[in-house]
Design a protein around this motif. Structure first.
Motif, mmCIF file in Angstrom:
data_model
loop_
_atom_site.group_PDB
_atom_site.id
_atom_site.type_symbol
_atom_site.label_atom_id
_atom_site.label_comp_id
_atom_site.label_asym_id
_atom_site.label_seq_id
_atom_site.Cartn_x
_atom_site.Cartn_y
_atom_site.Cartn_z
ATOM 1 N N GLU A 24 0.823 -1.208 0.000
ATOM 2 C CA GLU A 24 0.000 0.000 0.000
ATOM 3 C C GLU A 24 0.863 1.266 0.000
ATOM 4 N N GLY A 25 2.197 1.099 -0.104
ATOM 5 C CA GLY A 25 3.093 2.249 -0.111
ATOM 6 C C GLY A 25 3.325 2.862 1.259
ATOM 7 N N ARG A 26 3.205 2.045 2.297
ATOM 8 C CA ARG A 26 3.415 2.517 3.667
ATOM 9 C C ARG A 26 4.524 1.703 4.320
ATOM 10 N N LEU A 27 5.362 2.374 5.126
ATOM 11 C CA LEU A 27 6.389 1.689 5.894
ATOM 12 C C LEU A 27 5.912 1.573 7.327
ATOM 13 N N VAL A 28 5.952 0.367 7.870
ATOM 14 C CA VAL A 28 5.518 0.105 9.241
ATOM 15 C C VAL A 28 6.587 -0.703 9.977
ATOM 16 N N VAL A 29 6.589 -0.566 11.288
ATOM 17 C CA VAL A 29 7.401 -1.415 12.155
ATOM 18 C C VAL A 29 6.505 -1.913 13.275
ATOM 19 N N GLN A 30 6.950 -2.954 13.935
ATOM 20 C CA GLN A 30 6.156 -3.473 15.040
ATOM 21 C C GLN A 30 6.279 -2.572 16.262
ATOM 22 N N LYS A 31 5.141 -2.432 16.977
ATOM 23 C CA LYS A 31 5.120 -1.697 18.245
ATOM 24 C C LYS A 31 4.478 -2.581 19.298
ATOM 25 N N CYS A 32 5.124 -2.647 20.439
ATOM 26 C CA CYS A 32 4.591 -3.413 21.561
ATOM 27 C C CYS A 32 3.555 -2.557 22.280
ATOM 28 N N HIS A 33 2.347 -3.098 22.430
ATOM 29 C CA HIS A 33 1.286 -2.361 23.121
ATOM 30 C C HIS A 33 1.436 -2.429 24.641
ATOM 31 N N ALA A 34 2.335 -3.297 25.116
ATOM 32 C CA ALA A 34 2.566 -3.397 26.563
ATOM 33 C C ALA A 34 3.596 -2.372 27.049
ATOM 34 N N CYS A 35 4.714 -2.223 26.290
ATOM 35 C CA CYS A 35 5.778 -1.330 26.771
ATOM 36 C C CYS A 35 6.112 -0.188 25.806
ATOM 37 N N HIS A 37 7.753 -0.357 22.955
ATOM 38 C CA HIS A 37 8.987 -0.580 22.189
ATOM 39 C C HIS A 37 8.690 -0.756 20.699
ATOM 40 N N LEU A 38 9.464 -0.066 19.854
ATOM 41 C CA LEU A 38 9.398 -0.259 18.394
ATOM 42 C C LEU A 38 10.500 -1.215 17.986
ATOM 43 N N GLN A 39 10.176 -2.151 17.102
ATOM 44 C CA GLN A 39 11.189 -3.122 16.703
ATOM 45 C C GLN A 39 11.081 -3.486 15.235
ATOM 46 N N PHE A 40 12.224 -3.829 14.693
ATOM 47 C CA PHE A 40 12.331 -4.394 13.364
ATOM 48 C C PHE A 40 13.571 -5.253 13.395
ATOM 49 N N TYR A 41 13.545 -6.405 12.977
ATOM 50 C CA TYR A 41 12.751 -7.209 12.118
ATOM 51 C C TYR A 41 11.543 -7.759 12.868
ATOM 52 N N PRO A 42 10.491 -8.117 12.135
ATOM 53 C CA PRO A 42 9.265 -8.601 12.781
ATOM 54 C C PRO A 42 9.491 -9.897 13.563
ATOM 55 N N ARG A 43 8.880 -9.924 14.728
ATOM 56 C CA ARG A 43 8.951 -11.094 15.609
ATOM 57 C C ARG A 43 7.553 -11.349 16.184
ATOM 58 N N ASN A 44 7.398 -12.507 16.798
ATOM 59 C CA ASN A 44 6.113 -12.834 17.421
ATOM 60 C C ASN A 44 5.988 -12.265 18.827
ATOM 61 N N LEU A 45 7.112 -11.867 19.436
ATOM 62 C CA LEU A 45 7.123 -11.300 20.781
ATOM 63 C C LEU A 45 7.926 -10.013 20.783
ATOM 64 N N CYS A 46 7.634 -9.163 21.750
ATOM 65 C CA CYS A 46 8.415 -7.945 21.934
ATOM 66 C C CYS A 46 9.818 -8.323 22.395
ATOM 67 N N PHE A 47 10.810 -7.783 21.734
ATOM 68 C CA PHE A 47 12.200 -8.044 22.085
ATOM 69 C C PHE A 47 12.535 -7.448 23.454
ATOM 70 N N GLN A 48 11.848 -6.378 23.832
ATOM 71 C CA GLN A 48 12.129 -5.667 25.085
ATOM 72 C C GLN A 48 11.507 -6.361 26.300
ATOM 73 N N CYS A 49 10.189 -6.668 26.228
ATOM 74 C CA CYS A 49 9.492 -7.180 27.420
ATOM 75 C C CYS A 49 8.890 -8.572 27.238
ATOM 76 N N GLN A 50 9.027 -9.138 26.055
ATOM 77 C CA GLN A 50 8.528 -10.480 25.728
ATOM 78 C C GLN A 50 7.010 -10.579 25.627
ATOM 79 N N SER A 51 6.303 -9.449 25.585
ATOM 80 C CA SER A 51 4.849 -9.457 25.431
ATOM 81 C C SER A 51 4.491 -9.917 24.018
ATOM 82 N N ASP A 52 3.333 -10.556 23.913
ATOM 83 C CA ASP A 52 2.837 -10.923 22.581
ATOM 84 C C ASP A 52 1.826 -9.892 22.062
ATOM 85 N N GLN A 53 1.714 -8.761 22.743
ATOM 86 C CA GLN A 53 0.783 -7.697 22.350
ATOM 87 C C GLN A 53 1.460 -6.754 21.350
#
Length: 136
Positions: A24-35, A37-53
């Protein structure tokens, strides 16, 4: 794979949102809704707090070249027509780093610390690659 065919990324459950946004021509990164934290590369858990949110947050697409290399040898037949080409680690203004090509410029113009912006290279109907260009 035919000789002229480009190696393509494959979407996974963890990366699906990234590839959909790129299409869609948009750049996104993952954001943890618990803490937050913004992260890239995509993962199933937050690298910072291990939340799956985890969700996807849009980013500006602006950043700085953190490091780069110039490729003079093609790793696959497709890339022979693109030689030489630049692969860079981009530090986004929002913090995460990602790898992409720097398009539309001679390798001599690329330097650590230069500002870049995201552009989207349509490869096929199903795949759009986030890439970068130097800002003036």
């Amino acid at each position: 794979m035919s000789e002229a065919q480009r190696p393509l990324p494959r979407s996974t459950a963890a990366t699906e949102g990234y590839w959909r946004a790129a299409g869609e021509g948009r750049l996104v990164v993952q954001k943890c809704h618990a803490c937050g934290h913004l992260q890239f590369y995509p993962r199933n858990l937050c690298f910072q707090c291990q939340s799956d949110q985890i969700g996807w947050d849009p980013v500006s697409g602006l950043g700085t070249i953190y490091t780069f290399t110039v490729n003079y040898r093609a790793p696959a037949p497709f890339f022979k027509t693109r030689l030489p080409y630049v692969v860079a680690i981009i530090e986004l203004d929002e913090g995460p780093r990602l790898m992409a090509n720097i398009l539309g410029v001679s390798p001599e113009a690329v330097a650590i610390g230069k500002r870049v912006k995201a552009v989207f290279e349509k490869i096929s109907d199903g795949i759009v690659l986030p890439q970068f260009q130097l800002l003036d």
